[in-house]
Design a protein around this motif. Sequence first.
Motif, PDB file in Angstrom:
ATOM      1  N   MET A   1      -2.077  -0.857 -13.978  1.00 16.04           N
ATOM      2  CA  MET A   1      -1.556  -0.404 -12.692  1.00 16.04           C
ATOM      3  C   MET A   1      -1.595  -1.538 -11.668  1.00 16.04           C
ATOM      4  SD  MET A   1      -0.729   2.840 -12.904  1.00 16.04           S
ATOM      5  CE  MET A   1      -0.831   3.512 -11.254  1.00 16.04           C
ATOM      6  N   ALA A   2      -0.595  -1.559 -10.814  1.00 18.00           N
ATOM      7  CA  ALA A   2      -0.553  -2.575  -9.765  1.00 18.00           C
ATOM      8  C   ALA A   2      -1.534  -2.221  -8.653  1.00 18.00           C
ATOM      9  CB  ALA A   2       0.850  -2.672  -9.196  1.00 18.00           C
ATOM     10  N   THR A   3      -2.217  -3.223  -8.148  1.00 13.86           N
ATOM     11  CA  THR A   3      -3.112  -3.021  -7.001  1.00 13.86           C
ATOM     12  C   THR A   3      -2.822  -4.084  -5.956  1.00 13.86           C
ATOM     13  OG1 THR A   3      -4.840  -4.406  -7.995  1.00 13.86           O
ATOM     14  CG2 THR A   3      -4.946  -2.026  -8.405  1.00 13.86           C
ATOM     15  N   PHE A   4      -2.944  -3.702  -4.700  1.00 16.75           N
ATOM     16  CA  PHE A   4      -2.765  -4.615  -3.575  1.00 16.75           C
ATOM     17  C   PHE A   4      -4.085  -4.721  -2.821  1.00 16.75           C
ATOM     18  CE2 PHE A   4       1.615  -3.386  -4.314  1.00 16.75           C
ATOM     19  CZ  PHE A   4       2.341  -4.519  -3.989  1.00 16.75           C
ATOM     20  N   SER A   5      -4.323  -5.884  -2.248  1.00 11.99           N
ATOM     21  CA  SER A   5      -5.467  -6.063  -1.350  1.00 11.99           C
ATOM     22  C   SER A   5      -4.985  -6.830  -0.127  1.00 11.99           C
ATOM     23  CB  SER A   5      -6.602  -6.819  -2.045  1.00 11.99           C
ATOM     24  OG  SER A   5      -6.168  -8.112  -2.445  1.00 11.99           O
ATOM     25  N   ALA A   6      -5.654  -6.604   0.998  1.00 11.63           N
ATOM     26  CA  ALA A   6      -5.264  -7.264   2.240  1.00 11.63           C
ATOM     27  C   ALA A   6      -6.503  -7.807   2.946  1.00 11.63           C
ATOM     28  CB  ALA A   6      -4.524  -6.289   3.151  1.00 11.63           C
ATOM     29  N   GLU A   7      -6.349  -8.980   3.546  1.00 12.43           N
ATOM     30  CA  GLU A   7      -7.424  -9.592   4.318  1.00 12.43           C
ATOM     31  C   GLU A   7      -6.834 -10.124   5.612  1.00 12.43           C
ATOM     32  OE1 GLU A   7     -11.102 -12.798   3.676  1.00 12.43           O
ATOM     33  OE2 GLU A   7      -9.544 -12.557   2.145  1.00 12.43           O
ATOM     34  N   VAL A   8      -7.529  -9.891   6.731  1.00 12.43           N
ATOM     35  CA  VAL A   8      -7.033 -10.274   8.045  1.00 12.43           C
ATOM     36  C   VAL A   8      -7.812 -11.479   8.564  1.00 12.43           C
ATOM     37  CG1 VAL A   8      -6.755  -9.533  10.458  1.00 12.43           C
ATOM     38  CG2 VAL A   8      -6.310  -7.927   8.585  1.00 12.43           C
ATOM     39  N   PHE A   9      -7.077 -12.460   9.102  1.00 19.05           N
ATOM     40  CA  PHE A   9      -7.686 -13.652   9.703  1.00 19.05           C
ATOM     41  C   PHE A   9      -7.220 -13.735  11.156  1.00 19.05           C
ATOM     42  CE2 PHE A   9      -7.143 -14.412   5.188  1.00 19.05           C
ATOM     43  CZ  PHE A   9      -8.382 -14.896   4.803  1.00 19.05           C
ATOM     44  N   SER A  10      -8.162 -13.703  12.075  1.00 23.28           N
ATOM     45  CA  SER A  10      -7.823 -13.819  13.495  1.00 23.28           C
ATOM     46  C   SER A  10      -9.092 -14.092  14.277  1.00 23.28           C
ATOM     47  CB  SER A  10      -7.172 -12.524  14.014  1.00 23.28           C
ATOM     48  OG  SER A  10      -8.122 -11.469  14.042  1.00 23.28           O
ATOM     49  N   ASN A  11      -8.934 -14.485  15.537  1.00 25.96           N
ATOM     50  CA  ASN A  11     -10.076 -14.515  16.443  1.00 25.96           C
ATOM     51  C   ASN A  11      -9.965 -13.277  17.312  1.00 25.96           C
ATOM     52  OD1 ASN A  11     -12.223 -15.019  18.078  1.00 25.96           O
ATOM     53  ND2 ASN A  11     -11.204 -16.610  19.296  1.00 25.96           N
ATOM     54  N   GLU A  12     -10.839 -12.315  17.063  1.00 26.28           N
ATOM     55  CA  GLU A  12     -10.729 -11.033  17.759  1.00 26.28           C
ATOM     56  C   GLU A  12     -11.320 -11.059  19.169  1.00 26.28           C
ATOM     57  OE1 GLU A  12     -14.479  -8.559  15.963  1.00 26.28           O
ATOM     58  OE2 GLU A  12     -12.781  -8.950  14.623  1.00 26.28           O
ATOM     59  N   TYR A  13     -11.938 -12.185  19.546  1.00 23.65           N
ATOM     60  CA  TYR A  13     -12.537 -12.262  20.885  1.00 23.65           C
ATOM     61  C   TYR A  13     -11.527 -12.795  21.893  1.00 23.65           C
ATOM     62  CZ  TYR A  13     -16.935 -11.519  18.481  1.00 23.65           C
ATOM     63  OH  TYR A  13     -17.943 -10.986  17.711  1.00 23.65           O
ATOM     64  N   LEU A  14     -11.279 -12.031  22.953  1.00 26.16           N
ATOM     65  CA  LEU A  14     -10.327 -12.409  23.990  1.00 26.16           C
ATOM     66  C   LEU A  14     -11.047 -12.612  25.311  1.00 26.16           C
ATOM     67  CD1 LEU A  14      -7.419  -9.862  23.332  1.00 26.16           C
ATOM     68  CD2 LEU A  14      -7.682 -12.165  22.402  1.00 26.16           C
ATOM     69  N   PRO A  15     -10.622 -13.608  26.110  1.00 29.37           N
ATOM     70  CA  PRO A  15     -11.226 -13.787  27.431  1.00 29.37           C
ATOM     71  C   PRO A  15     -10.716 -12.726  28.409  1.00 29.37           C
ATOM     72  CG  PRO A  15      -9.454 -15.359  27.107  1.00 29.37           C
ATOM     73  CD  PRO A  15      -9.623 -14.642  25.793  1.00 29.37           C
ATOM     74  N   GLU A  16     -11.342 -12.613  29.515  1.00 35.55           N
ATOM     75  CA  GLU A  16     -10.950 -11.642  30.532  1.00 35.55           C
ATOM     76  C   GLU A  16      -9.489 -11.855  30.930  1.00 35.55           C
ATOM     77  OE1 GLU A  16     -12.668  -9.859  34.772  1.00 35.55           O
ATOM     78  OE2 GLU A  16     -13.320 -11.828  34.052  1.00 35.55           O
ATOM     79  N   GLY A  17      -8.741 -10.771  30.972  1.00 33.55           N
ATOM     80  CA  GLY A  17      -7.336 -10.843  31.369  1.00 33.55           C
ATOM     81  C   GLY A  17      -6.374 -11.128  30.230  1.00 33.55           C
ATOM     82  N   ALA A  18      -6.859 -11.512  29.057  1.00 37.25           N
ATOM     83  CA  ALA A  18      -5.975 -11.838  27.931  1.00 37.25           C
ATOM     84  C   ALA A  18      -5.347 -10.577  27.354  1.00 37.25           C
ATOM     85  CB  ALA A  18      -6.744 -12.582  26.851  1.00 37.25           C
ATOM     86  N   THR A  19      -4.143 -10.730  26.833  1.00 37.99           N
ATOM     87  CA  THR A  19      -3.404  -9.565  26.327  1.00 37.99           C
ATOM     88  C   THR A  19      -2.839  -9.749  24.914  1.00 37.99           C
ATOM     89  OG1 THR A  19      -1.337 -10.380  27.310  1.00 37.99           O
ATOM     90  CG2 THR A  19      -2.695  -8.890  28.657  1.00 37.99           C
ATOM     91  N   ASP A  20      -2.705 -10.984  24.452  1.00 36.47           N
ATOM     92  CA  ASP A  20      -2.004 -11.231  23.192  1.00 36.47           C
ATOM     93  C   ASP A  20      -2.974 -11.474  22.038  1.00 36.47           C
ATOM     94  OD1 ASP A  20       0.173 -11.024  24.788  1.00 36.47           O
ATOM     95  OD2 ASP A  20       0.934 -13.052  24.450  1.00 36.47           O
ATOM     96  N   VAL A  21      -2.721 -10.779  20.933  1.00 37.21           N
ATOM     97  CA  VAL A  21      -3.551 -10.903  19.739  1.00 37.21           C
ATOM     98  C   VAL A  21      -2.676 -11.369  18.586  1.00 37.21           C
ATOM     99  CG1 VAL A  21      -5.095  -9.704  18.145  1.00 37.21           C
ATOM    100  CG2 VAL A  21      -5.006  -9.012  20.559  1.00 37.21           C
ATOM    101  N   HIS A  22      -3.107 -12.441  17.911  1.00 36.25           N
ATOM    102  CA  HIS A  22      -2.379 -12.978  16.755  1.00 36.25           C
ATOM    103  C   HIS A  22      -3.260 -12.854  15.511  1.00 36.25           C
ATOM    104  CE1 HIS A  22       1.041 -15.076  18.798  1.00 36.25           C
ATOM    105  NE2 HIS A  22       0.248 -14.859  19.835  1.00 36.25           N
TER     106      HIS A  22
END
Length: 428
Positions: A1-22
Amino acid sequence: MATFSAEVFSNEYLPEGATDVHAIVQVRATGAGAGAAGGVPVGEAAEIIIFDNSGSMTGRNLEAAKHAASVAVDQIVDGTYFAIIAGSHVAERVFPYPNAPVAMVRMEPRARDEAKRAISRVQASGGTAMSSWLMLANQTFATLPPGIRKHAILLTDGKNESEPEGNLQRAIRAVQGSFQCDARGVGDRWVVSEVREIATAMLGSVGLIADPSGIAADFEQLIRSSMARGIADAALRVWTPQGAQLLFVRQVAPTIEDLTNRRTVVNPLTGDYPTGAWGDEEREYHVAIRVPSRPLGSEQLVARVQIVAGGQAQTSGLVKAMWSNDPSLTARISPAVAHYTGQTELATAIQEGLAAKAAGDERTATIKLGRAAQLAQETGNDEATARLRRVVEIDDAERGTVRLRTDTSRLDEMALDTASTKTTRVRK
């Protein structure tokens, strides 16, 4: 059977006033080879080989294309539906023969031999109207039952010049989503942007075959890769919360493909983005989300990214944000996000630089290709650097200082252009 896995890479910490997440979402499929994927048996696939037989193909190019089509036929697994189309200013189904009762047949030894015989009889004549090639392929695929993997290879050696302006674009829009198509150009008389437009819309690759002798090996590899895909179709499903704005969704590895405008609405907060067929492989996606800024110390789930195949979510990756006043946390740059942001800019710089050079704007071309050399160095894209060196003299890669070469061939420029969207993985 086919299986998929996913892993996320980002910096989840945002400074005050920040709005954009990549975030970069790495998706890996295992057990997805043909015959291994759940509910997708061996043979439930369809292949169409489309090759240019316009007058410009007369001689070595056509003989090489016919040989390549025969080599590709040998790689199609028994039980697979297939057809052969020759394209000029009109499209003709070479096999099954035009008077056959069905548009596609399953591969078996006698059909393989007869297809090769039909290919050998093709002659060169007429002009080039690729819209008719795509439309005939679409009509041919449409005769099959639903749920079958549909893939085509398209080969041309010239410019699309035998039909009214806009016809090709209308045909691409009409067939988009019906099948996947890898497109190839042979020699130096075709237009990269035309062929790339077809391949990009059809979730395929674009490539340059500099010499006709290379067509057969390329076709063989394309068919082998297609035959190895066991998942007929999958979508990248992205959910964002109320009040969020999804800025873009891009595939960034192994090639750059902008999927943003190909959203299919699931519900007001969720959309599906096409990824095509899958084998055992790994792909990476760049997702950018804008959310309202929140007070320091707040946490928020800003996106959930899933792979959906067979109508079911196969895996999930969560993109989170936390607002902090700790600069040691907020100043961090995700290596994966930085890398693929640079790779995307690299592709744009190459394409814009070559376009400026073709238009005679040497100043802009030098600036853009200089930036490309700088980005290739920063992201470790040695292949891009090597191709750039055939178009510019790189005096200082770190500063992006280059000079346009005077001995560049059109093939060198086309090779750089077609490979511009191919990326390298993040250095470990």
